[in-house]
Design a protein around this motif. Structure first.
Motif, PDB file in Angstrom:
ATOM      1  N   ALA A  49      -8.030  18.000  46.760  1.00 15.22           N
ATOM      2  CA  ALA A  49      -8.141  16.797  47.586  1.00 15.22           C
ATOM      3  C   ALA A  49      -7.466  17.035  48.929  1.00 15.22           C
ATOM      4  N   GLY A  50      -7.932  16.325  49.946  1.00 16.26           N
ATOM      5  CA  GLY A  50      -7.341  16.404  51.275  1.00 16.26           C
ATOM      6  C   GLY A  50      -7.253  15.038  51.905  1.00 16.26           C
ATOM      7  N   LEU A  51      -6.283  14.886  52.818  1.00 17.41           N
ATOM      8  CA  LEU A  51      -6.030  13.591  53.438  1.00 17.41           C
ATOM      9  C   LEU A  51      -5.615  13.822  54.880  1.00 17.41           C
ATOM     10  N   SER A  52      -6.245  13.082  55.790  1.00 12.89           N
ATOM     11  CA  SER A  52      -5.916  13.235  57.201  1.00 12.89           C
ATOM     12  C   SER A  52      -4.528  12.695  57.513  1.00 12.89           C
ATOM     13  N   TRP A  53      -4.050  12.979  58.721  1.00  8.74           N
ATOM     14  CA  TRP A  53      -2.680  12.632  59.082  1.00  8.74           C
ATOM     15  C   TRP A  53      -2.409  11.140  58.982  1.00  8.74           C
ATOM     16  N   SER A  57      -9.046   9.475  56.357  1.00  8.94           N
ATOM     17  CA  SER A  57     -10.107  10.307  55.771  1.00  8.94           C
ATOM     18  C   SER A  57      -9.595  11.014  54.534  1.00  8.94           C
ATOM     19  N   ARG A  58     -10.342  10.884  53.461  1.00 12.97           N
ATOM     20  CA  ARG A  58     -10.002  11.534  52.194  1.00 12.97           C
ATOM     21  C   ARG A  58     -11.170  12.404  51.746  1.00 12.97           C
ATOM     22  N   TYR A  59     -10.851  13.509  51.140  1.00 10.76           N
ATOM     23  CA  TYR A  59     -11.868  14.430  50.640  1.00 10.76           C
ATOM     24  C   TYR A  59     -11.467  14.878  49.242  1.00 10.76           C
ATOM     25  N   ILE A  70      -5.559  10.901  46.278  1.00 11.97           N
ATOM     26  CA  ILE A  70      -4.535  11.439  47.157  1.00 11.97           C
ATOM     27  C   ILE A  70      -4.074  10.324  48.082  1.00 11.97           C
ATOM     28  N   SER A  71      -2.774  10.294  48.342  1.00 12.19           N
ATOM     29  CA  SER A  71      -2.213   9.302  49.254  1.00 12.19           C
ATOM     30  C   SER A  71      -0.981   9.897  49.919  1.00 12.19           C
ATOM     31  N   VAL A 103      -7.688  18.482  58.612  1.00  9.67           N
ATOM     32  CA  VAL A 103      -7.708  18.567  57.152  1.00  9.67           C
ATOM     33  C   VAL A 103      -9.024  19.190  56.731  1.00  9.67           C
ATOM     34  N   GLY A 104      -8.968  20.121  55.816  1.00  5.41           N
ATOM     35  CA  GLY A 104     -10.176  20.788  55.371  1.00  5.41           C
ATOM     36  C   GLY A 104     -10.106  21.134  53.915  1.00  5.41           C
ATOM     37  N   SER A 105     -11.134  21.801  53.418  1.00  3.77           N
ATOM     38  CA  SER A 105     -11.197  22.159  52.008  1.00  3.77           C
ATOM     39  C   SER A 105     -10.986  23.649  51.762  1.00  3.77           C
ATOM     40  N   SER A 106     -10.827  24.420  52.830  1.00  2.89           N
ATOM     41  CA  SER A 106     -10.598  25.844  52.673  1.00  2.89           C
ATOM     42  C   SER A 106      -9.104  26.143  52.742  1.00  2.89           C
TER      43      SER A 106
END
Length: 123
Positions: A49-53, A57-59, A70-71, A103-106
């Motif tokens: 999971a990813g979360l912007s600053w 945006s959540r992924y 994610i939080s 924020v990314g998935s890699s």
């Protein structure tokens, strides 16, 4: 420089829940995208999971959607991963990571990593 320390891992039965925390040091935490990754024995480290600053945006990886959330709390410099309906295949070391650019998935996009926390789900 950012240091990340994960906590909250442990042993849980299938169907149970855990909440992972990642505490950060450094003054720029609130500007970083944050991610959770996991690595099972003998497998590649994978994005969870990813979360912007700003939390806008959540992924998620598809297999985690609807089960993981994610939080973050920028005031506490902490990012969380709430994991519900856990399955034995969720067993892995879970890592949090910080991305200075977004924020990314890699995993290649992330600049700082914690040491990881073990999650074991029994059947």
């Amino acid at each position: 420089q950012v240091q990340l320390v994960e906590s909250g891992g442990g042993l849980v039965q299938a169907g149970g829940s855990l909440r992972l925390s990642c505490a950060a040091s450094g003054r720029a935490f609130h500007t970083y995208g944050m991610g959770w990754f996991r690595q099972a024995t003998g497998k590649e480290r994978e994005f969870v999971a990813g979360l912007s600053w700003n939390g806008a945006s959540r992924y998620y990886t598809d297999s985690m959607k609807g089960r993981f959330t994610i939080s973050r709390d920028n005031g506490k410099k902490t990012v969380y991963l709430q994991m519900n309906s856990l399955k034995p295949e969720d067993t892995a070391i879970y890592y949090c990571a910080a991305d200075r650019q977004g924020v990314g998935s890699s995993r290649m996009e992330y600049d700082y990593w914690g040491q990881g926390t073990q999650v074991t789900v029994s059947s």
